[in-house]
Enzyme design. Sequence first.
Site, PDB file in Angstrom:
ATOM      1  N   ARG A 131       0.828  -1.216   0.000  1.00  0.00           N
ATOM      2  CA  ARG A 131       0.000   0.000   0.000  1.00  0.00           C
ATOM      3  C   ARG A 131       0.864   1.270   0.000  1.00  0.00           C
ATOM      4  NH1 ARG A 131      -5.210  -0.993   3.965  1.00  0.00           N
ATOM      5  NH2 ARG A 131      -6.561  -1.799   2.337  1.00  0.00           N
TER       6      ARG A 131
ATOM      7  N   LYS B  26     -16.997 -15.789   4.526  1.00  0.00           N
ATOM      8  CA  LYS B  26     -18.319 -15.292   4.942  1.00  0.00           C
ATOM      9  C   LYS B  26     -19.188 -14.821   3.801  1.00  0.00           C
ATOM     10  CE  LYS B  26     -17.905 -13.868   9.674  1.00  0.00           C
ATOM     11  NZ  LYS B  26     -17.951 -12.714  10.557  1.00  0.00           N
TER      12      LYS B  26
ATOM     13  N   GLY C 225      -7.996  -8.745   1.109  1.00  0.00           N
ATOM     14  CA  GLY C 225      -6.796  -8.972   1.927  1.00  0.00           C
ATOM     15  C   GLY C 225      -6.317 -10.410   1.889  1.00  0.00           C
TER      16      GLY C 225
ATOM     17  N   GLY D 156     -12.556  -3.981   1.769  1.00  0.00           N
ATOM     18  CA  GLY D 156     -13.969  -3.569   1.827  1.00  0.00           C
ATOM     19  C   GLY D 156     -14.318  -2.570   0.738  1.00  0.00           C
TER      20      GLY D 156
HETATM   21  C1  3PG Z   1      -8.704  -1.476   5.005  1.00  0.00           C
HETATM   22  O1  3PG Z   1      -7.677  -2.002   5.462  1.00  0.00           O
HETATM   23  O2  3PG Z   1      -9.614  -2.141   4.473  1.00  0.00           O
HETATM   24  C2  3PG Z   1      -8.799   0.013   5.013  1.00  0.00           C
HETATM   25  O3  3PG Z   1      -7.634   0.608   5.444  1.00  0.00           O
HETATM   26  C3  3PG Z   1      -9.991   0.485   5.815  1.00  0.00           C
HETATM   27  O4  3PG Z   1      -9.824   0.141   7.165  1.00  0.00           O
HETATM   28  P1  3PG Z   1     -11.105   0.051   8.112  1.00  0.00           P
HETATM   29  O5  3PG Z   1     -11.881  -1.155   7.690  1.00  0.00           O
HETATM   30  O6  3PG Z   1     -10.558  -0.040   9.503  1.00  0.00           O
HETATM   31  O7  3PG Z   1     -11.911   1.309   7.877  1.00  0.00           O
END
Ligand code: 3PG
Length: 409
Positions: free
Chosen positions: A39, A202, A359, A383
């Site tokens: 990132r 999930k 991820g 997300g």
């Molecule tokens: C992530 O790692 O998906 C982003 O940095 C957002 O993080 P968060 O879900 O804690 O808002």
Amino acid sequence: MTLKKTIRDFTDWAGKRVLLRVDFNVPLNASGEITDASRIEESLPTIQYLQDLGARIILVSHLGRPKGTVVESMRLTPVAKYLATALGSAFVGKTETVVGDDVQTRVQTLQDGQVLLLENIRFEPGEEANEAGFAKQLAALADVYVNDAFGTAHRAHASTEGVAHYLSPALAGFLMDKEIRSLTPLLKSPERPFTAIIGGSKISSKFGVLSTLLTVADTLVIGGGMMFTFLAAQGFGIGKSMVELDFVSKAEALLKQANGLGKQIWLGEDLVVADRFAPDASTQTVSVCSIPEDMMALDIGPKSCASLIPIINASKTILWNGPMGVFEMPVFANGTKTIAEAVARWTKEHHGFSVLGGGDTLAALELFHIGHERFTHVSTGGGASLEFLEGITLPGIAVLDDATTLITR
Ligand code: 3PG
């Protein structure tokens, strides 16, 4: 998705203070060392471009979820260390707080091309609350707002959304622009056949994206833990495999919808089942419709893998998000590894358009030593990429200037 103005659309950078929101929410090990810096690496082109044009850069990021208070283990110190190496003497360090007199002074003394990192923005309660007062405080630090934090674009926080109401122009960085340009064609105009491979544990976190993808993809491949909710919906016994009972009827509705649309939802042919969730469990391969009652399925089997290869090879566009099995345990890694290698090979040999996200997918690539350059695009968003692909307008993108807006400064 409307295209957004980018940092290329503004030319008067010299001497301008730029509030650059990045997503440096990187994974750390128990010793606080960064285990995957992709990132940070992905936003370096934006930082370096602005530096070269004489901007004075104020980097803003979160790390973890400290919930509006200072958490020592979530300081951005490891990120600052990484940036010092990557940017050299132009990186003037990290502040101890997010706002305050010391931050003001350090921002005021920034020289052209220099880069300052603010402490974890989520140490301030006004960030996640998207407080107007806090957003104005941030805006007061700079002349221009740039957002390169695609991974956080689904959050309407002060540094991702609120601040853009008080700074003009509000532009997309190169990474943000690349993400928008790579993900948009999947929903708008994918080259067909378009195969979406969605795995992970999930179904509840991916149901929205599955519903959207069913309408745009030609084939929807479902793997990982969520496939057992679909198998249960078809009336198969799933033994001790993971299931989300609240979603069985929704899965059934999705299967019916697919039928109506004349589309295929792929749920495999065979599975690797185990007597327990452990790397040394005793395993066997069974058909998807005959999981023994006292066993749990933890990976797709060899026949399933073999049946996916022709689907992959016949595609023109592939989206892959989520592992096929418990890839962290070698005995259940084969399904995920086979898909990763097949999609990488297809991308090269068929000049395919491949987009990866999530991820766990990235962690699998890391584990199998499969480089990101072997795919068309590997999204930095977890997300955020799922919400984008569900068709949701992300607040951190919506607030940026549209490509048609005239820049006045
Ligand atoms: C992530 O790692 O998906 C982003 O940095 C957002 O993080 P968060 O879900 O804690 O808002």
